[in-house]
Enzyme design. Sequence first.
Site, PDB file in Angstrom:
ATOM      1  N   ARG A   1       0.873  -1.180   0.000  1.00  0.00           N
ATOM      2  CA  ARG A   1       0.000   0.000   0.000  1.00  0.00           C
ATOM      3  C   ARG A   1       0.903   1.220   0.000  1.00  0.00           C
ATOM      4  O   ARG A   1       1.689   1.430   0.936  1.00  0.00           O
ATOM      5  CB  ARG A   1      -0.911   0.001   1.229  1.00  0.00           C
TER       6      ARG A   1
ATOM      7  N   HIS B   1      -7.323   0.717  -6.462  1.00  0.00           N
ATOM      8  CA  HIS B   1      -7.562  -0.130  -5.287  1.00  0.00           C
ATOM      9  C   HIS B   1      -8.266  -1.416  -5.770  1.00  0.00           C
ATOM     10  O   HIS B   1      -9.432  -1.659  -5.465  1.00  0.00           O
ATOM     11  CB  HIS B   1      -8.409   0.626  -4.257  1.00  0.00           C
TER      12      HIS B   1
ATOM     13  N   GLN C   1     -10.106  -3.931  -3.269  1.00  0.00           N
ATOM     14  CA  GLN C   1     -11.406  -3.453  -2.794  1.00  0.00           C
ATOM     15  C   GLN C   1     -12.481  -3.719  -3.839  1.00  0.00           C
ATOM     16  O   GLN C   1     -13.589  -4.164  -3.510  1.00  0.00           O
ATOM     17  CB  GLN C   1     -11.322  -1.948  -2.487  1.00  0.00           C
TER      18      GLN C   1
ATOM     19  N   ASP D   1     -17.191   7.319  -1.507  1.00  0.00           N
ATOM     20  CA  ASP D   1     -15.914   7.212  -0.794  1.00  0.00           C
ATOM     21  C   ASP D   1     -15.569   8.620  -0.292  1.00  0.00           C
ATOM     22  O   ASP D   1     -16.170   9.612  -0.732  1.00  0.00           O
ATOM     23  CB  ASP D   1     -14.830   6.667  -1.756  1.00  0.00           C
TER      24      ASP D   1
ATOM     25  N   CYS E   1     -16.402   1.807   0.603  1.00  0.00           N
ATOM     26  CA  CYS E   1     -15.211   1.005   0.901  1.00  0.00           C
ATOM     27  C   CYS E   1     -14.775   1.142   2.354  1.00  0.00           C
ATOM     28  O   CYS E   1     -14.064   0.287   2.865  1.00  0.00           O
ATOM     29  CB  CYS E   1     -14.077   1.391  -0.044  1.00  0.00           C
TER      30      CYS E   1
ATOM     31  N   ARG F   1     -13.719  -8.509   1.644  1.00  0.00           N
ATOM     32  CA  ARG F   1     -12.286  -8.274   1.395  1.00  0.00           C
ATOM     33  C   ARG F   1     -11.508  -9.552   1.715  1.00  0.00           C
ATOM     34  O   ARG F   1     -10.601  -9.945   0.977  1.00  0.00           O
ATOM     35  CB  ARG F   1     -11.767  -7.119   2.282  1.00  0.00           C
TER      36      ARG F   1
HETATM   37  N1   CP Z   1     -11.227  -0.057   2.390  1.00  0.00           N
HETATM   38  C1   CP Z   1      -9.952  -0.148   2.816  1.00  0.00           C
HETATM   39  O1   CP Z   1      -9.028  -0.387   2.042  1.00  0.00           O
HETATM   40  O2   CP Z   1      -9.809   0.023   4.154  1.00  0.00           O
HETATM   41  P1   CP Z   1      -8.432   0.216   4.945  1.00  0.00           P
HETATM   42  O3   CP Z   1      -7.879   1.560   4.550  1.00  0.00           O
HETATM   43  O4   CP Z   1      -8.840   0.165   6.390  1.00  0.00           O
HETATM   44  O5   CP Z   1      -7.489  -0.891   4.579  1.00  0.00           O
HETATM   45  N1  NVA Z   2      -9.869   6.854  -1.416  1.00  0.00           N
HETATM   46  C1  NVA Z   2      -9.532   6.377  -0.099  1.00  0.00           C
HETATM   47  C2  NVA Z   2      -9.804   4.921  -0.005  1.00  0.00           C
HETATM   48  C3  NVA Z   2      -9.520   4.308   1.341  1.00  0.00           C
HETATM   49  C4  NVA Z   2      -9.781   2.832   1.373  1.00  0.00           C
HETATM   50  C5  NVA Z   2      -8.074   6.679   0.179  1.00  0.00           C
HETATM   51  O1  NVA Z   2      -7.243   6.487  -0.715  1.00  0.00           O
HETATM   52  O2  NVA Z   2      -7.759   7.117   1.291  1.00  0.00           O
END
Ligand code: CP
Ligand code: NVA
Length: 300
Positions: free
Chosen positions: A102, A129, A132, A219, A259, A287
């Site tokens: 990530r 992502h 997700q 989101d 999400c 997930r």
């Molecule tokens: N939706 C998602 O990716 O959540 P986290 O940021 O908690 O991993």
């Molecule tokens: N768009 C958000 C998604 C989190 C799961 C971010 O990148 O923070």
Amino acid sequence: MKHLLKLQDLTGDEILSLLNYADQLKYENKHGIEHKILKGKTLGMIFKKSSTRTRVSFEVGMYQLGGHALYLNSNDLQIGRGEPVEDTARVLSRYLDGIMIRTFDQSEVEALAKYGSIPVINGLTDYAHPCQVLADLMTIREYKGGFKGMKLCFIGDGNNMANSLIVGSIKMGMSFSIACPKEYIPDADIMKWAYEAGNFTCTESIEEAAADADVIYTDVWASMGQEDESAKRKAAFTGYCVDVRVMAMAKPDAMVLHCLPAHRGEEISSEVLEAHQHEIFDQAENRLHAQKAVLATLMK
Ligand code: CP
Ligand code: NVA
């Protein structure tokens, strides 16, 4: 399929077979049937951003598959002190059987895959992502029975979630509409791909986007790394809250997905989130199952 970097790299059939596998693993998990498919294998999980769902579901998923997951905070790695990703990829490939990362730049994920010799999974970048969206598609199919003829409406920022949802939904045969201020449309390459693929609308009008929608998705307005733009974004997205007014524009049986994490009173009202908690928390659970399918497919 060697990696999961972004959904553009997968065919519709590859996505479908991951979803079918995820359904099977979910069923077996609920019935106490265990598969130690990844016995003796280790997944390294590099995090440059916070996470609740991604971290826990990958770690638990690896455990359930008989393997081991290693949490690697990038600040504790030499990568946090400037060791090149190209070298990190080659070193980690000597110890691990897969990497989940990530981070901010999509190019970093692509470089890990290019220079390493083990499967790489994108656990979220500023651009995409994909994990997700596999869980999202799994949840849509659970609730709606399939994808054909379905319309997904995304209300909010044209961010990583919007980018990946556009690709995943259209590849599954759904139509897609996004309502967002014109300064916040999805990435240009995604917009081009979507218009060419068809069944895609991008508009500032929530009424237009939400009309006849089967799924309403939203989101956060400020993603991780954009915290200093929060106030500016709050002003720009005024009116783009998924509330009962918006739900009345969609089909009466429309489902709501998010999400998470959610900011109640910003992109979604507390009332709508609580009314659709079953879908949203099934989505979060999925997930785990969707990622187990990805891990087992890439690492077995
Ligand atoms: N939706 C998602 O990716 O959540 P986290 O940021 O908690 O991993
Ligand atoms: N768009 C958000 C998604 C989190 C799961 C971010 O990148 O923070």
